[in-house]
Design a protein around this motif. Structure first.
Motif, PDB file in Angstrom:
ATOM      1  N   LYS A  87     112.108 -13.946  37.181  1.00 57.34           N
ATOM      2  CA  LYS A  87     111.457 -14.627  35.748  1.00 57.34           C
ATOM      3  C   LYS A  87     112.380 -14.893  34.949  1.00 57.34           C
ATOM      4  O   LYS A  87     112.474 -15.789  34.209  1.00 57.34           O
ATOM      5  N   LEU A  88     113.039 -13.779  34.715  1.00 54.64           N
ATOM      6  CA  LEU A  88     114.318 -13.732  33.651  1.00 54.64           C
ATOM      7  C   LEU A  88     115.295 -14.984  33.905  1.00 54.64           C
ATOM      8  O   LEU A  88     115.678 -15.443  33.037  1.00 54.64           O
ATOM      9  N   ALA A  89     115.736 -15.034  34.965  1.00 51.07           N
ATOM     10  CA  ALA A  89     116.678 -16.014  35.377  1.00 51.07           C
ATOM     11  C   ALA A  89     116.157 -17.377  35.805  1.00 51.07           C
ATOM     12  O   ALA A  89     116.985 -18.109  35.982  1.00 51.07           O
ATOM     13  N   GLY A  90     114.886 -17.344  36.157  1.00 52.32           N
ATOM     14  CA  GLY A  90     114.522 -18.715  36.750  1.00 52.32           C
ATOM     15  C   GLY A  90     114.852 -18.901  37.930  1.00 52.32           C
ATOM     16  O   GLY A  90     115.184 -20.269  38.378  1.00 52.32           O
ATOM     17  N   VAL A  91     114.795 -18.229  38.768  1.00 52.07           N
ATOM     18  CA  VAL A  91     115.200 -18.201  40.190  1.00 52.07           C
ATOM     19  C   VAL A  91     114.060 -18.597  41.117  1.00 52.07           C
ATOM     20  O   VAL A  91     113.021 -17.825  40.967  1.00 52.07           O
ATOM     21  N   GLU A  92     114.156 -19.750  41.961  1.00 52.41           N
ATOM     22  CA  GLU A  92     113.068 -19.975  42.870  1.00 52.41           C
ATOM     23  C   GLU A  92     113.365 -19.104  44.197  1.00 52.41           C
ATOM     24  O   GLU A  92     114.400 -18.931  44.661  1.00 52.41           O
ATOM     25  N   VAL A  93     112.151 -18.782  44.600  1.00 50.47           N
ATOM     26  CA  VAL A  93     112.352 -18.080  45.972  1.00 50.47           C
ATOM     27  C   VAL A  93     111.814 -18.967  47.102  1.00 50.47           C
ATOM     28  O   VAL A  93     110.804 -19.633  47.077  1.00 50.47           O
ATOM     29  N   PRO A  94     112.523 -19.028  48.384  1.00 48.56           N
ATOM     30  CA  PRO A  94     111.980 -19.888  49.503  1.00 48.56           C
ATOM     31  C   PRO A  94     110.862 -19.587  49.976  1.00 48.56           C
ATOM     32  O   PRO A  94     110.507 -18.299  49.869  1.00 48.56           O
ATOM     33  N   GLU A  95     110.252 -20.392  50.630  1.00 49.86           N
ATOM     34  CA  GLU A  95     108.843 -19.991  51.179  1.00 49.86           C
ATOM     35  C   GLU A  95     108.927 -19.116  52.154  1.00 49.86           C
ATOM     36  O   GLU A  95     107.923 -17.963  52.121  1.00 49.86           O
ATOM     37  N   ARG A  96     109.823 -19.079  53.181  1.00 51.47           N
ATOM     38  CA  ARG A  96     109.769 -17.846  54.396  1.00 51.47           C
ATOM     39  C   ARG A  96     109.971 -16.525  53.363  1.00 51.47           C
ATOM     40  O   ARG A  96     109.366 -15.450  53.953  1.00 51.47           O
ATOM     41  N   ALA A  97     110.704 -16.434  52.522  1.00 51.43           N
ATOM     42  CA  ALA A  97     110.980 -15.081  51.534  1.00 51.43           C
ATOM     43  C   ALA A  97     109.666 -14.486  51.059  1.00 51.43           C
ATOM     44  O   ALA A  97     109.393 -13.534  51.201  1.00 51.43           O
TER      45      ALA A  97
END
Lengths: 371, 218
Positions: A87-97
């Motif tokens: 949330k802090l860094a604005g990172v997306e997480v891939p679907e499988r993860a």
């Protein structure tokens, strides 16, 4: 002699080495005969400076330390911390993860609740047998964690923007088998305890928490829902991929120890439902976000609060970043610590033997309470 | 009827007791010192240093860059960089660790050192039963105790080791004409690490361990 003792209170120091205090927890109890009239929890025997260490090490370096908070659920802890940093860094997480995270968090909820039931019964005096049955099931889940993450309890599995290693098809098959076989254990366990007259006598109307008290004390998790408050972060926040799953939130009526016990059984059934859906929905794909660097991870300056519905309640991580490699401030909202704060209200008027049962039903882990 | 619930519970325990003679699932205990549960391939517990070739100290992949020392959360790694350079396993002059100590009693097996190492020099071991009678120095491993061969690494993590060998060979082939400043610049290695492991996994010759370590270019 008896006249002299009348009206005097007996002070007992329970713990920190008492086997039923689930670790190094101490209570100063004032007893009138057998009845508790005052109870003061004493914390701090397992204090390890978790938050201070988090402000010293890199963002990644705190990840393995979160395993040691609630050492029953290192997977959920990892997720909560990863969620806050993402949330802090604005990172997306891939679907499988995302699907893997749901699977692992629900598996850890299964083993946490199973072992809690065992511990609670062993607090009641059913020494050994139910606990061993519960641990037999927990062992299977821990074996899954070990073959995936490399360690049974200190998984250190999630990374910012994904997961560390991918689960292969063989692992998925094993996990599926364990999840599909789990109801068999649950049925048997329910048969073992839930109609048992001793269990009912020891738990019903013991340690009641009203909905008002639970809300005003900030109680979360199964304990809050046992009091009949419909509040589950999986529904409220809808973090991760939980909005994609169909599941119900079990609610209690009385808020007594029996309801808290049943809440765990019912939640396990819902977890199994979620897991079955996740096994169907998961697709191959990348599990890490290539934009996230392993070394020198520096989120932009700012603050954030990431929270998940851990098996014990709302597990929150609060981070303030000043743009450097270490957080400026790091705080953990530990559910079992906050749930423990109303222990006195729950125990007043009950016998000293009930204190252990009530404490067991809160589901505390000292690693998280003291941090 | 009072007591019916208790009888029901006893029926469950009886079923488990009798069942434990017939069903493997109901009797899961492993009699530890005599029999051991097999360790999964991903199992990790303490780090070791990988060396190529036959000679342990000469073949160490570690170039004493001290990244792991910096990143290690409990600060259990202690490295002193060498003053001189000596040829590494690929024949390039490199720094080497004059001292490389890991305090196993402090290490918490998080394997962050493995993840940050750009040279694939430090990996996780599978040894357990490490208890010692002495309290301090016995668990302080120096670089002689830590050095283990690449074939040992292949023995404990076959899939991962083959991936690493493929990656190193590719990096060496790419770097061949360039001046031998560093074996593999951090960026290249990190990118290779970040890329999905699927293609590398296909290249694995399943089950066959190379008898000899396969250094990319000797």
């Amino acid at each position: 002699m008896s006249a002299r003792l009348e009206g005097e209170l007996l002070e007992v120091s329970m713990g920190p080495q008492h086997p039923s205090t689930h670790g190094v927890f101490r209570m100063n109890v004032a007893l009138d005969g057998e009845i508790v009239v005052k109870l003061k929890p004493v914390f701090g025997y397992l204090h390890r400076n978790h938050e201070q260490i988090g402000e010293r090490t890199s963002y990644l370096g705190t990840m393995p330390y979160t395993d040691r908070l609630d050492y029953f659920n290192s997977m959920s802890n990892n997720w909560g911390y990863a969620l806050a940093v993402e949330k802090l860094a604005g990172v997306e997480v891939p679907e499988r993860a995302q699907y893997l995270r749901v699977i692992l968090a629900e598996l850890s909820r299964l083993q946490n609740h199973a072992s809690l039931l065992g511990f609670l019964l062993s607090d009641m005096g059913a020494w050994g047998t139910p606990l061993m049955y519960a641990f037999r099931e927990r062992e299977k889940v821990l074996d899954l964690f070990e073959s995936l993450a490399g360690s049974r309890m200190m998984c250190d599995y999630m990374r910012f923007g994904g997961c560390r290693v991918d689960a292969d098809a063989a692992w998925m098959e094993r996990a599926k088998k364990i999840v599909y076989d789990f109801p068999r254990f649950l049925d048997e366990f329910e048969e073992l305890i839930l109609e048992n007259e001793i269990v009912i006598a020891r738990t019903q109307h013991v340690g009641r928490v009203s909905a008002e008290l639970a809300i005003s004390a900030g109680i979360t998790g199964p304990m809050l829902r046992a009091s009949g408050v419909n509040y589950d972060l999986r529904k409220v926040d809808g973090y991760g991929f939980y909005p994609r799953f169909k599941f119900r939130i079990p609610l209690g009526e009385h808020g007594d120890t029996y309801d808290r016990l049943m809440m765990r059984v019912l939640e396990m059934r819902e977890s199994i439902d979620i897991l079955k859906q996740a096994f169907e929905a998961i697709t191959p794909g990348p599990i890490t976000n290539p934009k996230v660097k392993v070394r020198g991870f520096r989120p932009p300056a700012g603050e954030c609060y990431g929270r998940i519905e851990g098996p014990k309640g709302e597990l929150g991580f609060y981070l303030i970043s000043d743009g450097t490699g270490t957080p400026y401030r790091y705080h953990v909202r530990a559910p079992s610590f906050i749930n423990l704060t109303i222990l006195e209200d729950m125990c007043l008027g009950h016998t000293v033997a009930d204190v252990m049962v009530i404490l067991g039903s809160i589901d505390i882990v000292m690693g998280e309470v003291d941090r | 009827m009072t007591g019916a619930g208790i009888l029901k519970g006893m029926a469950v325990t009886a079923r488990n007791f009798v069942g434990s003679y017939f069903e493997k699932e109901r009797l899961t205990t492993v009699q530890y010192p005599e029999e051991r549960a097999p360790l999964p391939e991903n199992y990790r517990n303490f780090p070791f240093l990988v060396f190529d070739g036959d000679e342990a100290q000469a073949g160490l992949r570690c170039v004493a860059c001290q990244i792991c020392e910096k990143e290690c959360p409990p600060q259990c790694i202690y490295i002193v960089k060498s003053k001189d350079k000596k040829p590494d396993y690929m024949g390039k002059p490199q720094f080497y660790p004059a001292t490389f100590d890991i305090d196993i009693s402090v290490c918490m097996s998080c394997q962050i050192c493995v993840e940050v190492c750009p040279f694939d020099a430090i990996k996780m071991d599978k040894v357990y039963e490490l208890s010692r009678r002495e309290r301090f120095d016995a668990l302080l491993m120096d670089k002689h105790e830590l050095a283990k061969s690449n074939s040992y690494y292949h023995g404990i993590h076959p899939t991962e080791a083959t991936e690493v060998d493929t990656r190193l060979a590719e990096a060496a082939a790419k770097k061949k004409p360039a001046p031998p400043a560093t074996a593999a610049p951090p960026a290249v290695a990190a990118a290779a690490k970040a890329a999905t492991s699927a293609p590398a996994a296909e290249a694995v010759v399943s089950g066959t361990l190379p008898a000899k370590p396969t250094p990319p270019a000797t």
